[in-house]
Design an enzyme around this catalytic site. Structure first.
Site, mmCIF file in Angstrom:
data_model
loop_
_atom_site.group_PDB
_atom_site.id
_atom_site.type_symbol
_atom_site.label_atom_id
_atom_site.label_comp_id
_atom_site.label_asym_id
_atom_site.label_seq_id
_atom_site.Cartn_x
_atom_site.Cartn_y
_atom_site.Cartn_z
ATOM 1 N N GLU A 1 0.820 -1.225 0.000
ATOM 2 C CA GLU A 1 0.000 0.000 0.000
ATOM 3 C C GLU A 1 0.843 1.260 0.000
ATOM 4 O O GLU A 1 0.452 2.276 -0.582
ATOM 5 C CB GLU A 1 -0.937 -0.010 1.220
ATOM 6 C CG GLU A 1 -1.999 1.076 1.211
ATOM 7 C CD GLU A 1 -1.538 2.406 1.823
ATOM 8 O OE1 GLU A 1 -2.201 3.433 1.595
ATOM 9 O OE2 GLU A 1 -0.512 2.404 2.538
ATOM 10 N N GLU A 2 2.001 1.221 0.652
ATOM 11 C CA GLU A 2 2.814 2.432 0.779
ATOM 12 C C GLU A 2 3.571 2.782 -0.509
ATOM 13 O O GLU A 2 4.198 3.841 -0.579
ATOM 14 C CB GLU A 2 3.810 2.276 1.933
ATOM 15 C CG GLU A 2 3.182 2.119 3.312
ATOM 16 C CD GLU A 2 2.523 3.387 3.823
ATOM 17 O OE1 GLU A 2 2.482 4.384 3.079
ATOM 18 O OE2 GLU A 2 2.040 3.383 4.967
#
Length: 348
Positions: free
Chosen positions: A133-134
């Site tokens: 996600e990052e």
């Protein structure tokens, strides 16, 4: 005996899982869930583009043993963190360390909630941990192959337990400029890529990019800037990584960025998502958030909500933290929300 979210958070935070290096944590999560009697599936996720091999990174899905049909509610958040790894520490009130609020503490609360729901005989709940996600949300982009369809997706990010009813989009860019090397004493004999890129970035920082008042201003962050060889060499190459938080359509913003930086800058889109509305329960505090999440990709498999403990202002900082009592409160919230969604569809 129910799962303790504080104990789980301690265990999760103690293991490094910077984006693209999540493999060891993912397999620990899968093994522990299996040991607790969950039916567990893992989905391999390849490494980020241009990144070294990331052995073992995977999405992890857990459902009550014997559950069949699509899940009614999927509780999910990401298992990866931004760098650098910060070891676990604590005091009487808080847990500290990388991932405590973004988002391992959230996953711990979801895990505890799922455990309590299962103990009460709820079978239409699932727990999902995703990777990446990052960086580029690759885990969430692929998860439709693991969870073909669900009624509801409750995604977790640090919202201080307020429901997000809208979020900005993101436009992640990589900019490159080429130059001609030479001796810095004779600048007329070369072309500095650093000088050119810095001028283009300065124009971008001052530009008024398309915006929508519903989501606020579109903003620019130059997160990484690299270039050159040595102080006495005219720089033959330079690059930058830029994150734009969108309050307007990405196509319109991208066209303006191209115009502002000029044709001499090579521009590549790393990732993008549009500003978006998010479902929120009518009887909970709500707000529009500025940060991005996996919601745009998770919405392909179910109607999304976004809520979690902790503050986004602690995320990505050297003092990242979460309150221990908030982990318990969040577990109770996820139980409440799941029951409401399963009971009546929770029209907001």
């Amino acid at each position: 005996m129910h799962v303790d979210p504080v104990e789980l958070c301690r265990a999760l935070v103690a293991m490094p899982s910077i984006s693209n290096q999540e493999g060891a944590l993912c397999h620990w999560v899968a093994e522990r869930l299996g040991g607790e009697g969950w039916s567990v599936e893992t989905q391999p996720v390849p490494p980020d583009k241009d990144a070294p091999a990331a052995p073992g990174r995977c999405n992890v899905l857990a459902r009550p043993a014997g559950a069949s049909g699509p899940p009614g509610v999927v509780l999910t958040t990401h298992l990866d963190t931004v760098p650098p790894f910060i070891p676990l520490s604590e005091d009487d009130v808080h847990l500290y360390g990388r991932g405590t609020c973004d988002a391992k503490g959230i996953f711990a609360s979801m895990w505890a909630a799922a455990d309590r729901l299962r103990a009460e005989g709820v079978t239409r709940v699932a727990l999902l941990g995703v990777v990446g996600e990052e960086t580029d949300s690759l885990g969430a982009k692929m998860v439709g192959e693991l969870v073909p369809k669900a009624d509801w997706i409750v995604d977790g990010e640090p919202t201080e337990m307020r429901m997000a009813d809208g979020a900005k989009g993101i436009l992640s860019l990589r900019l490159r400029q080429r130059g001609t090397a030479g001796h810095s004493a004779y600048p007329e004999r070369g072309v500095s890529a650093v000088h050119g890129l810095v001028r283009s970035l300065a124009r971008l920082m001052e530009a008024e990019l398309p915006s929508d008042p519903r989501f606020g201003d579109t903003t620019v962050n130059i997160g990484v800037l690299e270039g050159g060889i040595a102080p006495n060499v005219i720089a033959p190459a330079a690059s930058a990584q830029v994150m734009i938080r969108l309050s307007a359509a990405s196509d319109a913003v991208l066209e303006e960025v191209k115009r502002v930086v000029g044709p001499e800058v090579e521009l590549a889109v790393v990732s993008r998502s549009e500003p978006h509305e998010i479902h929120a329960l009518s009887d909970h505090p709500r707000e529009v958030v500025r940060f991005g999440s996996d919601v745009p990709y998770l919405s392909r498999i179910g109607k999304p909500l976004l809520v979690g403990p902790g503050s986004i202002h602690d995320a990505h900082t050297s003092g990242e933290k979460i309150r221990k009592d908030d982990l318990h409160r969040a577990a109770e919230l996820y139980v409440e929300v799941t029951k409401a969604l399963l009971r009546d569809g929770a029209e907001g």
